[in-house]
Design a protein around this motif. Sequence first.
Motif, PDB file in Angstrom:
ATOM      1  N   TYR A 267       0.809  -1.214   0.000  1.00  0.00           N
ATOM      2  CA  TYR A 267       0.000   0.000   0.000  1.00  0.00           C
ATOM      3  C   TYR A 267       0.845   1.267   0.000  1.00  0.00           C
ATOM      4  CZ  TYR A 267      -4.272  -2.633   0.476  1.00  0.00           C
ATOM      5  OH  TYR A 267      -5.328  -3.478   0.222  1.00  0.00           O
ATOM      6  N   ALA A 268       2.061   1.210   0.546  1.00  0.00           N
ATOM      7  CA  ALA A 268       2.920   2.390   0.587  1.00  0.00           C
ATOM      8  C   ALA A 268       3.795   2.525  -0.654  1.00  0.00           C
ATOM      9  CB  ALA A 268       3.813   2.350   1.825  1.00  0.00           C
ATOM     10  N   VAL A 269       3.914   1.450  -1.427  1.00  0.00           N
ATOM     11  CA  VAL A 269       4.757   1.488  -2.623  1.00  0.00           C
ATOM     12  C   VAL A 269       3.913   1.297  -3.886  1.00  0.00           C
ATOM     13  CG1 VAL A 269       6.708   0.449  -3.830  1.00  0.00           C
ATOM     14  CG2 VAL A 269       6.767   0.660  -1.347  1.00  0.00           C
ATOM     15  N   VAL A 270       3.206   0.171  -3.982  1.00  0.00           N
ATOM     16  CA  VAL A 270       2.498  -0.157  -5.219  1.00  0.00           C
ATOM     17  C   VAL A 270       1.299   0.765  -5.438  1.00  0.00           C
ATOM     18  CG1 VAL A 270       1.308  -1.947  -6.508  1.00  0.00           C
ATOM     19  CG2 VAL A 270       3.241  -2.553  -5.029  1.00  0.00           C
ATOM     20  N   TYR A 271       0.349   0.764  -4.495  1.00  0.00           N
ATOM     21  CA  TYR A 271      -0.873   1.537  -4.683  1.00  0.00           C
ATOM     22  C   TYR A 271      -0.629   3.047  -4.573  1.00  0.00           C
ATOM     23  CZ  TYR A 271      -3.618  -2.752  -4.420  1.00  0.00           C
ATOM     24  OH  TYR A 271      -4.153  -3.989  -4.672  1.00  0.00           O
ATOM     25  N   TYR A 272       0.351   3.432  -3.802  1.00  0.00           N
ATOM     26  CA  TYR A 272       0.581   4.854  -3.548  1.00  0.00           C
ATOM     27  C   TYR A 272       1.459   5.514  -4.603  1.00  0.00           C
ATOM     28  CZ  TYR A 272       1.430   9.021  -0.661  1.00  0.00           C
ATOM     29  OH  TYR A 272       1.483  10.301  -0.172  1.00  0.00           O
ATOM     30  N   MET A 273       2.113   4.731  -5.441  1.00  0.00           N
ATOM     31  CA  MET A 273       3.113   5.297  -6.339  1.00  0.00           C
ATOM     32  C   MET A 273       2.576   6.383  -7.268  1.00  0.00           C
ATOM     33  SD  MET A 273       6.297   5.389  -6.647  1.00  0.00           S
ATOM     34  CE  MET A 273       6.441   4.238  -5.291  1.00  0.00           C
ATOM     35  N   PRO A 274       1.364   6.266  -7.850  1.00  0.00           N
ATOM     36  CA  PRO A 274       0.880   7.382  -8.683  1.00  0.00           C
ATOM     37  C   PRO A 274       0.790   8.702  -7.916  1.00  0.00           C
ATOM     38  CG  PRO A 274      -0.397   5.418  -9.126  1.00  0.00           C
ATOM     39  CD  PRO A 274       0.463   5.106  -7.933  1.00  0.00           C
ATOM     40  N   SER A 275       0.291   8.650  -6.681  1.00  0.00           N
ATOM     41  CA  SER A 275       0.201   9.866  -5.871  1.00  0.00           C
ATOM     42  C   SER A 275       1.593  10.347  -5.448  1.00  0.00           C
ATOM     43  CB  SER A 275      -0.655   9.609  -4.626  1.00  0.00           C
ATOM     44  OG  SER A 275      -1.967   9.237  -4.980  1.00  0.00           O
ATOM     45  N   TYR A 276       2.476   9.419  -5.084  1.00  0.00           N
ATOM     46  CA  TYR A 276       3.829   9.758  -4.643  1.00  0.00           C
ATOM     47  C   TYR A 276       4.615  10.429  -5.773  1.00  0.00           C
ATOM     48  CZ  TYR A 276       8.416   9.027  -2.398  1.00  0.00           C
ATOM     49  OH  TYR A 276       9.664   9.204  -1.829  1.00  0.00           O
ATOM     50  N   VAL A 277       4.495   9.877  -6.959  1.00  0.00           N
ATOM     51  CA  VAL A 277       5.247  10.407  -8.101  1.00  0.00           C
ATOM     52  C   VAL A 277       4.787  11.816  -8.463  1.00  0.00           C
ATOM     53  CG1 VAL A 277       5.555  10.152 -10.598  1.00  0.00           C
ATOM     54  CG2 VAL A 277       5.970   8.218  -9.092  1.00  0.00           C
ATOM     55  N   THR A 278       3.480  12.050  -8.441  1.00  0.00           N
ATOM     56  CA  THR A 278       2.965  13.356  -8.850  1.00  0.00           C
ATOM     57  C   THR A 278       3.118  14.412  -7.759  1.00  0.00           C
ATOM     58  OG1 THR A 278       0.729  12.675  -8.181  1.00  0.00           O
ATOM     59  CG2 THR A 278       1.316  12.403 -10.486  1.00  0.00           C
ATOM     60  N   ARG A 279       2.776  14.084  -6.510  1.00  0.00           N
ATOM     61  CA  ARG A 279       2.775  15.087  -5.445  1.00  0.00           C
ATOM     62  C   ARG A 279       4.149  15.272  -4.792  1.00  0.00           C
ATOM     63  NH1 ARG A 279      -1.407  17.159  -6.993  1.00  0.00           N
ATOM     64  NH2 ARG A 279      -3.368  17.268  -5.825  1.00  0.00           N
ATOM     65  N   VAL A 280       4.938  14.187  -4.710  1.00  0.00           N
ATOM     66  CA  VAL A 280       6.221  14.257  -4.000  1.00  0.00           C
ATOM     67  C   VAL A 280       7.387  14.436  -4.964  1.00  0.00           C
ATOM     68  CG1 VAL A 280       7.782  13.043  -2.414  1.00  0.00           C
ATOM     69  CG2 VAL A 280       5.302  12.854  -2.112  1.00  0.00           C
ATOM     70  N   MET A 281       7.397  13.607  -6.016  1.00  0.00           N
ATOM     71  CA  MET A 281       8.505  13.667  -6.971  1.00  0.00           C
ATOM     72  C   MET A 281       8.276  14.677  -8.090  1.00  0.00           C
ATOM     73  SD  MET A 281      10.562  11.521  -5.628  1.00  0.00           S
ATOM     74  CE  MET A 281      11.770  11.486  -6.929  1.00  0.00           C
ATOM     75  N   HIS A 282       7.045  15.173  -8.218  1.00  0.00           N
ATOM     76  CA  HIS A 282       6.682  16.179  -9.232  1.00  0.00           C
ATOM     77  C   HIS A 282       7.002  15.694 -10.648  1.00  0.00           C
ATOM     78  CE1 HIS A 282       6.015  18.828  -5.855  1.00  0.00           C
ATOM     79  NE2 HIS A 282       7.251  18.630  -5.444  1.00  0.00           N
ATOM     80  N   MET A 283       6.661  14.429 -10.872  1.00  0.00           N
ATOM     81  CA  MET A 283       6.841  13.820 -12.186  1.00  0.00           C
ATOM     82  C   MET A 283       5.468  13.494 -12.768  1.00  0.00           C
ATOM     83  SD  MET A 283      10.120  11.351 -11.328  1.00  0.00           S
ATOM     84  CE  MET A 283      10.383  10.835 -13.022  1.00  0.00           C
ATOM     85  N   PRO A 284       5.385  13.175 -14.067  1.00  0.00           N
ATOM     86  CA  PRO A 284       4.079  12.906 -14.690  1.00  0.00           C
ATOM     87  C   PRO A 284       3.367  11.716 -14.040  1.00  0.00           C
ATOM     88  CG  PRO A 284       5.759  13.248 -16.367  1.00  0.00           C
ATOM     89  CD  PRO A 284       6.479  13.156 -15.056  1.00  0.00           C
ATOM     90  N   ALA A 285       2.034  11.804 -13.958  1.00  0.00           N
ATOM     91  CA  ALA A 285       1.241  10.709 -13.389  1.00  0.00           C
ATOM     92  C   ALA A 285       1.454   9.424 -14.164  1.00  0.00           C
ATOM     93  CB  ALA A 285      -0.241  11.090 -13.396  1.00  0.00           C
ATOM     94  N   LEU A 286       1.737   9.554 -15.460  1.00  0.00           N
ATOM     95  CA  LEU A 286       1.962   8.379 -16.308  1.00  0.00           C
ATOM     96  C   LEU A 286       3.087   7.511 -15.748  1.00  0.00           C
ATOM     97  CD1 LEU A 286       0.917   7.186 -19.020  1.00  0.00           C
ATOM     98  CD2 LEU A 286       2.845   8.350 -20.123  1.00  0.00           C
ATOM     99  N   THR A 287       4.130   8.125 -15.202  1.00  0.00           N
ATOM    100  CA  THR A 287       5.257   7.377 -14.630  1.00  0.00           C
ATOM    101  C   THR A 287       4.811   6.571 -13.413  1.00  0.00           C
ATOM    102  OG1 THR A 287       6.826   9.057 -15.386  1.00  0.00           O
ATOM    103  CG2 THR A 287       7.556   7.584 -13.635  1.00  0.00           C
ATOM    104  N   GLY A 288       4.007   7.179 -12.560  1.00  0.00           N
ATOM    105  CA  GLY A 288       3.515   6.473 -11.383  1.00  0.00           C
ATOM    106  C   GLY A 288       2.628   5.301 -11.733  1.00  0.00           C
ATOM    107  N   PHE A 289       1.727   5.501 -12.689  1.00  0.00           N
ATOM    108  CA  PHE A 289       0.849   4.407 -13.102  1.00  0.00           C
ATOM    109  C   PHE A 289       1.642   3.295 -13.799  1.00  0.00           C
ATOM    110  CE2 PHE A 289      -2.660   7.607 -12.837  1.00  0.00           C
ATOM    111  CZ  PHE A 289      -3.434   6.905 -11.930  1.00  0.00           C
ATOM    112  N   LEU A 290       2.682   3.662 -14.536  1.00  0.00           N
ATOM    113  CA  LEU A 290       3.525   2.652 -15.179  1.00  0.00           C
ATOM    114  C   LEU A 290       4.245   1.812 -14.136  1.00  0.00           C
ATOM    115  CD1 LEU A 290       4.607   1.550 -17.863  1.00  0.00           C
ATOM    116  CD2 LEU A 290       6.447   3.247 -17.740  1.00  0.00           C
ATOM    117  N   ALA A 291       4.745   2.448 -13.074  1.00  0.00           N
ATOM    118  CA  ALA A 291       5.410   1.715 -11.990  1.00  0.00           C
ATOM    119  C   ALA A 291       4.432   0.780 -11.295  1.00  0.00           C
ATOM    120  CB  ALA A 291       6.016   2.697 -10.995  1.00  0.00           C
ATOM    121  N   SER A 292       3.226   1.255 -11.017  1.00  0.00           N
ATOM    122  CA  SER A 292       2.227   0.417 -10.351  1.00  0.00           C
ATOM    123  C   SER A 292       1.790  -0.736 -11.241  1.00  0.00           C
ATOM    124  CB  SER A 292       1.010   1.263  -9.955  1.00  0.00           C
ATOM    125  OG  SER A 292       1.339   2.165  -8.923  1.00  0.00           O
ATOM    126  N   THR A 293       1.687  -0.479 -12.540  1.00  0.00           N
ATOM    127  CA  THR A 293       1.277  -1.530 -13.478  1.00  0.00           C
ATOM    128  C   THR A 293       2.312  -2.645 -13.538  1.00  0.00           C
ATOM    129  OG1 THR A 293       0.067   0.071 -14.831  1.00  0.00           O
ATOM    130  CG2 THR A 293       0.615  -2.027 -15.862  1.00  0.00           C
TER     131      THR A 293
END
Length: 442
Positions: A267-293
């Motif tokens: 829950y802190a890595v897989v499911y949270y990665m889209p939110s973490y990437v966009t809000r914390v790392m300030h990277m595109p949401a696409l990157t977070g969803f790709l990591a979770s996928t």
Amino acid sequence: MTPHALDTQSAASEQTRGDIVRIIVATSLVTALEMFDFTVFGFFAVMIGDHFFPATNPMTSLLLAVATFGVGFLMRPLGAVMIGAYADRVGRRAAMTRTTWMMALGTAAVGLSPSFATIGIAAPLVVIAGRSLQGFALGGDIGVAATFVTEAGSASSRGFRVSWQPASQGAAALLGASLGLLLSGTMPPHALASWGWRIPFVMGLLIAPVGLYVRRRLLDSPDSASAIPNAANRMNNGAPRAELWREHGKTILLAMLMMMGQTIPVYAVVYYMPSYVTRVMHMPALTGFLASTSSALLLVIIPPLAGRLVDRLPRRKPLVLFSSGCTALLVYPAFLLITRATGPLPILAGVGLVSAAIALGAGTVTLLVLEALPARVRASGIAISHALNVALFGGTAQFIVTGLVKWTGNPMSAAWYVAPACVVSFVAVVLFTERDARVDHA
């Protein structure tokens, strides 16, 4: 070996390969749909926060959204107690049918509710009510479904059968992340934020027709029938529950802690990665969803392979120790990769390492607990231990990680919570007493 164990194995041997496949599909497919309905909230937490919990600070909206995400987890122990006890008294199939209806209603409430701008304070209240109903349903279903598939065949293939339960949960994450990847890659950002995030919830309503169709065709297992011999026992719902806590309290406690080492990283890595990437790392949401996928794909593929492996090993516990130990060792290096990334590849590598370690032992942890409990309290025991685990550690993981990052300003602070939790989980595996897999305890 007890006479009951011999009778159970004889009954199991009479089932054809087709029967076993049908049972695995019926339990795992619907569990996947229920998990999808429950967890897709986490993938779209940023947008849900903006719609239902608007605030001047975007991180505050996200905190309120992930707190609501956690409300569903707080309801899971209640669902586990009530639905698990119902399954132990009346039967596994009847309980699973009821959870299907409840999950459909909860998903409709979340996905179809008007926003705060439209109906005001009623909007977040409807979403919270929907999350509560989803949590209540899933709290009972996962334990009952795992128990059903455990009791459906011989001990020689239990590892493979049970492995489809965590694989189905990985499939739910894969579907949710894939939809997020597809929607974020094909829809304009304003359309996705406005209404596109609702699409997965509408799709999740398929749980009702699909779930009811496949589960009503199942028959209760021999173990379930033998544990519920007459109507008088069905009415005596307090005794099994008291027995569970009196005689198996240590098993439940250690089971919670063992599962914690999988729940918090997921829950802190897989499911949270889209939110973490966009809000914390300030990277595109696409990157977070790709990591979770990619992570979810590992959670689908690896557990059945590990299940085949554990069926060939003389003991279950060594594989769980290896998986738990690897997870504890990999969390900190994984977050170093993620937080220092300038592109998607290091993030994919970090999330993938943690996911592979989790997936290796996911089904075997569940199997260890199932085999340690007698049939008459098995559904209640696995449901309660799993639900308490996700309520305490899964539902709070994103909130704690978000809070740590917000208060410290350090993206690495997420690892400060996840890594020690994995170490505690490893110790719990060491202390857990493995039972003889060849004996089905009455």
